[in-house]
Scaffold this active site. Structure first.
Site, PDB file in Angstrom:
ATOM      1  N   HIS A  19       0.718  -0.751   0.123  1.00  0.00           N
ATOM      2  CA  HIS A  19       0.433   0.038  -0.003  1.00  0.00           C
ATOM      3  C   HIS A  19       0.570   1.355  -0.017  1.00  0.00           C
ATOM      4  O   HIS A  19       1.796   0.947  -0.023  1.00  0.00           O
ATOM      5  CB  HIS A  19      -0.921  -0.152   1.377  1.00  0.00           C
ATOM      6  CG  HIS A  19      -0.395   0.033   2.843  1.00  0.00           C
ATOM      7  ND1 HIS A  19       0.300   1.115   2.890  1.00  0.00           N
ATOM      8  CD2 HIS A  19      -0.605  -1.078   3.459  1.00  0.00           C
ATOM      9  CE1 HIS A  19       1.007   0.829   4.048  1.00  0.00           C
ATOM     10  NE2 HIS A  19       0.299  -0.670   4.442  1.00  0.00           N
ATOM     11  N   HIS A  22       4.236   1.167   2.310  1.00  0.00           N
ATOM     12  CA  HIS A  22       5.197   0.973   2.269  1.00  0.00           C
ATOM     13  C   HIS A  22       5.857   1.692   1.014  1.00  0.00           C
ATOM     14  O   HIS A  22       6.918   1.453   0.259  1.00  0.00           O
ATOM     15  CB  HIS A  22       4.787  -0.548   1.831  1.00  0.00           C
ATOM     16  CG  HIS A  22       3.833  -1.080   2.842  1.00  0.00           C
ATOM     17  ND1 HIS A  22       2.352  -2.157   2.417  1.00  0.00           N
ATOM     18  CD2 HIS A  22       4.128  -1.617   3.880  1.00  0.00           C
ATOM     19  CE1 HIS A  22       2.471  -2.833   3.690  1.00  0.00           C
ATOM     20  NE2 HIS A  22       3.397  -2.438   4.049  1.00  0.00           N
ATOM     21  N   CYS A 127       1.109  -8.723  20.580  1.00  0.00           N
ATOM     22  CA  CYS A 127      -0.035  -8.587  19.857  1.00  0.00           C
ATOM     23  C   CYS A 127       1.356  -8.996  18.640  1.00  0.00           C
ATOM     24  O   CYS A 127       2.140  -9.112  18.232  1.00  0.00           O
ATOM     25  CB  CYS A 127       0.919  -7.189  19.710  1.00  0.00           C
ATOM     26  SG  CYS A 127      -0.649  -7.001  18.676  1.00  0.00           S
ATOM     27  N   CYS A 130       1.824  -6.827  15.703  1.00  0.00           N
ATOM     28  CA  CYS A 130       3.164  -6.273  15.726  1.00  0.00           C
ATOM     29  C   CYS A 130       4.667  -7.027  16.064  1.00  0.00           C
ATOM     30  O   CYS A 130       4.996  -6.841  15.869  1.00  0.00           O
ATOM     31  CB  CYS A 130       3.490  -4.735  17.630  1.00  0.00           C
ATOM     32  SG  CYS A 130       2.453  -4.233  17.740  1.00  0.00           S
ATOM     33  N   CYS A 145      -3.474  -4.607  21.999  1.00  0.00           N
ATOM     34  CA  CYS A 145      -2.227  -2.811  21.877  1.00  0.00           C
ATOM     35  C   CYS A 145      -2.907  -1.837  21.474  1.00  0.00           C
ATOM     36  O   CYS A 145      -3.716  -1.527  20.737  1.00  0.00           O
ATOM     37  CB  CYS A 145      -1.824  -4.364  20.218  1.00  0.00           C
ATOM     38  SG  CYS A 145      -0.401  -3.561  20.054  1.00  0.00           S
ATOM     39  N   HIS A 148      -3.027  -1.371  17.766  1.00  0.00           N
ATOM     40  CA  HIS A 148      -3.276  -2.550  16.736  1.00  0.00           C
ATOM     41  C   HIS A 148      -4.622  -2.254  17.136  1.00  0.00           C
ATOM     42  O   HIS A 148      -6.190  -2.036  16.275  1.00  0.00           O
ATOM     43  CB  HIS A 148      -3.110  -4.446  16.592  1.00  0.00           C
ATOM     44  CG  HIS A 148      -2.093  -4.162  15.686  1.00  0.00           C
ATOM     45  ND1 HIS A 148      -1.041  -4.032  16.185  1.00  0.00           N
ATOM     46  CD2 HIS A 148      -1.759  -3.630  14.053  1.00  0.00           C
ATOM     47  CE1 HIS A 148      -0.305  -4.204  14.830  1.00  0.00           C
ATOM     48  NE2 HIS A 148      -0.367  -4.181  13.672  1.00  0.00           N
ATOM     49  N   LYS A 302      -7.836   6.845   8.491  1.00  0.00           N
ATOM     50  CA  LYS A 302      -6.403   6.394   8.741  1.00  0.00           C
ATOM     51  C   LYS A 302      -6.498   5.296   8.560  1.00  0.00           C
ATOM     52  O   LYS A 302      -7.672   4.572   7.901  1.00  0.00           O
ATOM     53  CB  LYS A 302      -6.835   5.102  10.528  1.00  0.00           C
ATOM     54  CG  LYS A 302      -5.389   5.345  11.078  1.00  0.00           C
ATOM     55  CD  LYS A 302      -4.946   4.943  12.618  1.00  0.00           C
ATOM     56  CE  LYS A 302      -4.044   3.837  12.436  1.00  0.00           C
ATOM     57  NZ  LYS A 302      -4.354   2.731  12.983  1.00  0.00           N
ATOM     58  N   LYS A 305      -7.794  -1.876   7.690  1.00  0.00           N
ATOM     59  CA  LYS A 305      -8.611  -3.252   7.618  1.00  0.00           C
ATOM     60  C   LYS A 305      -9.585  -3.284   7.244  1.00  0.00           C
ATOM     61  O   LYS A 305     -11.057  -3.021   6.354  1.00  0.00           O
ATOM     62  CB  LYS A 305      -8.027  -4.867   8.012  1.00  0.00           C
ATOM     63  CG  LYS A 305      -6.736  -5.033   7.452  1.00  0.00           C
ATOM     64  CD  LYS A 305      -7.188  -7.149   7.957  1.00  0.00           C
ATOM     65  CE  LYS A 305      -6.260  -7.866   6.586  1.00  0.00           C
ATOM     66  NZ  LYS A 305      -5.205  -8.085   7.818  1.00  0.00           N
TER      67      LYS A 305
HETATM   68  N1  MSP Z   1       8.275  -6.400   8.958  1.00  0.00           N
HETATM   69  C1  MSP Z   1       8.282  -5.043   9.545  1.00  0.00           C
HETATM   70  C2  MSP Z   1       9.502  -4.414   9.575  1.00  0.00           C
HETATM   71  C3  MSP Z   1      11.120  -5.332   9.905  1.00  0.00           C
HETATM   72  S1  MSP Z   1      11.961  -4.349   9.484  1.00  0.00           S
HETATM   73  C4  MSP Z   1      13.485  -5.068   9.446  1.00  0.00           C
HETATM   74  C5  MSP Z   1       6.826  -4.677   9.606  1.00  0.00           C
HETATM   75  N2  MSP Z   1       6.528  -4.575   7.866  1.00  0.00           N
HETATM   76  S2  MSP Z   1       5.397  -3.708   7.839  1.00  0.00           S
HETATM   77  O1  MSP Z   1       5.085  -4.338   6.536  1.00  0.00           O
HETATM   78  O2  MSP Z   1       4.301  -3.918   8.686  1.00  0.00           O
HETATM   79  O3  MSP Z   1       5.631  -2.456   7.918  1.00  0.00           O
HETATM   80  C6  MSP Z   1       6.557  -1.817   7.067  1.00  0.00           C
HETATM   81  C7  MSP Z   1       6.563  -0.180   7.135  1.00  0.00           C
HETATM   82  O4  MSP Z   1       5.690   0.081   6.308  1.00  0.00           O
HETATM   83  C8  MSP Z   1       6.903  -0.150   8.278  1.00  0.00           C
HETATM   84  O5  MSP Z   1       7.716   0.871   8.483  1.00  0.00           O
HETATM   85  C9  MSP Z   1       5.576   1.026   9.013  1.00  0.00           C
HETATM   86  O6  MSP Z   1       5.663   2.575   9.182  1.00  0.00           O
HETATM   87  C10 MSP Z   1       4.945   1.428   7.481  1.00  0.00           C
HETATM   88  N3  MSP Z   1       4.025   1.729   7.088  1.00  0.00           N
HETATM   89  C11 MSP Z   1       3.131   1.314   7.425  1.00  0.00           C
HETATM   90  N4  MSP Z   1       1.729   1.759   6.706  1.00  0.00           N
HETATM   91  C12 MSP Z   1       2.627   3.132   6.700  1.00  0.00           C
HETATM   92  C13 MSP Z   1       1.562   4.264   6.325  1.00  0.00           C
HETATM   93  N5  MSP Z   1      -0.133   4.498   6.698  1.00  0.00           N
HETATM   94  N6  MSP Z   1       2.126   5.273   6.564  1.00  0.00           N
HETATM   95  C14 MSP Z   1       3.349   5.299   6.209  1.00  0.00           C
HETATM   96  N7  MSP Z   1       4.208   3.586   6.671  1.00  0.00           N
HETATM   97  C15 MSP Z   1       3.446   3.020   7.198  1.00  0.00           C
HETATM   98  O7  MSP Z   1       6.559  -3.644  10.119  1.00  0.00           O
END
Ligand code: MSP
Length: 540
Positions: A19, A22, A127, A130, A145, A148, A302, A305
């Site tokens: 998304h 990411h 959690c 997390c 949590c 979440h 925000k 899901k």
């Molecule tokens: N797998 C772990 C990271 C391990 S690194 C050794 C993880 N994955 S995640 O897919 O949940 O999140 C990855 C990244 O996406 C995180 O840095 C998180 O902050 C970022 N984001 C998820 N949602 C976001 C937004 N809505 N806005 C900006 N970044 C966000 O955590």
């Protein structure tokens, strides 16, 4: 002198599709790597996937797939998302690879040999969202949590522990010696306060599920998913390994000038506390900097899901092109701050800054004045004949290039773009005030040539300064002013500093506008296609 630069994104959980959050991390890392390459520095850009843990195992079960089949299926959309967004990573690590598993076991052994791992009983809250243990203090009422807002689970099992408590002092010493270790500063202060309270030993293995890296010599346990995941940053380079065995690891880890981990604010603690503690224990070099960016909401909401509003990057790339989306992501929100992704602001910035600002500057000079009056060729212009207005624009360009570089070094992308847009505006004002169309009419050829050269050379500078953010548009722009595409080369600094690189006599090639303006009807149809409400009423 070679200054190897290593930049990483977090590795993404494959339980969901990619998304815009990411995409935000990945584009930022790509901009850093493209900038470093432009400066001639050997650069390695890593991204990848976090494929182990309870969360993934459960999702696979929901889909009635074996975990490996599930993660294999989910890896493809991530790869293609980064390709569509022109994120040119050098490595794509998956934690289910055999090489990664060996690295995790190697780090485990190094920590164990240091005497930092012991077996004990564990009982606490966990959690799954997390993939993290929680103290009672961190929970919301009803044992939820805080991130979440879902119930945490009580875990009671035999577990290996890491002596994190031994690293309170070494970590504080490290922070003191490296005042830029965490950015932004406010986040660093939070990290320091957390560590100053004293650290508890950390449970680093689980026995109640199987989807992970088996613990060396005790296969009943799998390695805690965060220890597994963090190791990706070295495993992707072939480390940890003795010198000479893994050339990438030697260059981009052990002797790298800079190692920057870009992460979201929610996973800062894992990167700024646990990861350096693991590395200190294993006797491995610690990264230079952890850069925690903020979170994006989407049209004020925000992403979640339950709301079903995860915004995938694909349709936006289709509607606007990769460069425009990259530009918007880097421009709209100060890196480090929370912010909002708004379709309407994207449209406004497109029309205002890209179409009316940069695109207009291009069209006015290249497609119009130079084509009609100068035979479409770059004119010659002597530095001796400069007037004040020319000198001012050249000075603005030099100051902007210098400042933008400093901002890019510091990952202040929005500031770099602000500065660059000051140059775009100054160049448009210069065109307004020097009135080249009037010079053409009056037959003031020499002055016309000087003015056109000054704008064309400014455009050449802009094509480099904006390259990290909009690589394709910049190469298109270069094509139109008769320049070849930029080809970053190790050891060659391409950042603009000397005025006059554009060679007189070369043919410009005016083509379709770089950023055609969207009229109201087009705007409406794009927003409709993206399922955003009609203008005026922000999609809620
Ligand atoms: N797998 C772990 C990271 C391990 S690194 C050794 C993880 N994955 S995640 O897919 O949940 O999140 C990855 C990244 O996406 C995180 O840095 C998180 O902050 C970022 N984001 C998820 N949602 C976001 C937004 N809505 N806005 C900006 N970044 C966000 O955590």
């Amino acid at each position: 002198m070679a200054r190897p630069y290593y930049v990483t994104t977090p590795i993404y959980y494959v339980n969901d599709r990619p998304h815009i959050g990411h995409a935000y991390s990945t584009v930022a890392a790509d901009v850093v790597s493209r900038y470093q390459r432009l400066r001639g520095n050997p650069t390695y850009f890593l991204t990848g996937l976090d494929e182990h843990g309870l969360k993934i195992e459960r999702r696979a079960r929901e889909e009635q797939l074996a975990p490996q089949d599930f993660v294999d299926r989910m890896a493809a959309p991530f790869r293609s998302a980064w390709e569509e967004l022109d994120c040119a990573h050098d490595g794509f690590i998956r934690t289910t690879s055999a090489e990664h598993r060996q690295s995790v076991q190697a780090i485990w052994k190094m920590m164990k040999d240091r005497g930092d791992i012991y077996l004990d009983d564990y009982e606490d809250w966990y959690c799954v969202g997390c993939e993290s243990f929680k103290t009672v203090k961190e929970l919301l009422e009803g044992n939820l949590c805080a991130i979440h807002r879902t119930p945490v689970e009580r875990i009671k099992e035999r577990s290996y522990f890491f002596r994190l408590s031994n690293y309170t002092k070494p970590l504080l010493n490290h922070y003191e010696a490296h005042p830029d270790f965490v950015q932004p500063d406010a986040r660093f202060n939070e990290v320091k306060s957390f560590v100053k309270e004293g650290l508890r030993d950390l449970s680093i293995s689980r026995t109640s599920f199987r989807w992970g890296v088996p613990v060396l010599d005790d296969e009943e346990h799998v390695v805690y998913v965060w220890l597994d995941a963090l190791t990706n940053y070295v495993s992707a380079l072939g480390g940890p390994a003795p010198e000479g065995e893994a050339p990438l690891y030697d260059e981009f880890w052990t002797s790298a000038q800079t190692i920057t981990h870009i992460v979201g604010k929610d996973i800062l603690r894992f990167h700024a506390v646990y990861w350096p503690a693991f590395l200190l224990s294993a006797g491995v070099r610690v990264p230079s900097q952890i850069w925690a960016h903020g979170w994006l909401t989407v049209n004020g909401e925000k992403m979640s899901k339950s709301l079903g509003n995860f915004l995938p990057p694909g349709p936006l790339v289709e509607a606007f092109g990769a460069d425009v989306l990259r530009y918007y992501l880097m421009r709209e929100v100060g890196f480090g701050q929370d912010g909002d992704f708004s379709h309407r602001n994207l449209m406004a910035r497109y029309n205002g800054e890209l179409a009316n600002g940069l695109g207009n500057l291009m069209n006015r000079i290249v497609a119009s004045i130079v084509k009609r009056n100068l035979d479409g060729r770059v004119p010659s212009a002597g530095l001796d004949d400069l007037e004040d207005a020319d000198r001012d624009l050249i000075d603005t360009a030099k100051a902007a290039a210098h400042e933008a570089a400093q901002h890019l070094e510091a990952l202040a992308f929005h500031r770099a773009l602000d500065t660059t847009w000051e140059l775009v505006s100054a160049a448009n004002k210069y065109v307004d005030s020097t009135e080249p169309w009037r010079l053409a009419k009056q037959g003031a050829k020499q002055r016309l040539e000087q003015v056109c050269y000054t704008v064309l050379e400014t455009l050449r500078w802009l094509s480099i300064m904006l390259f990290p953010v909009m690589p394709n548009k910049c190469n298109e722009l270069r094509g139109q002013i008769g320049m070849p595409p930029l080809l970053p080369t190790e050891g060659v600094d391409l950042w603009p500093s000397a005025w006059g690189g554009l060679r007189p006599g070369i043919e410009t090639r005016a083509a379709t506008p770089l950023f055609p303006r969207f009229d109201e009807a087009q705007e409406r149809s794009i927003l409709e296609r993206l399922a955003v409400d009609s203008p005026g009423s922000d999609a809620k």
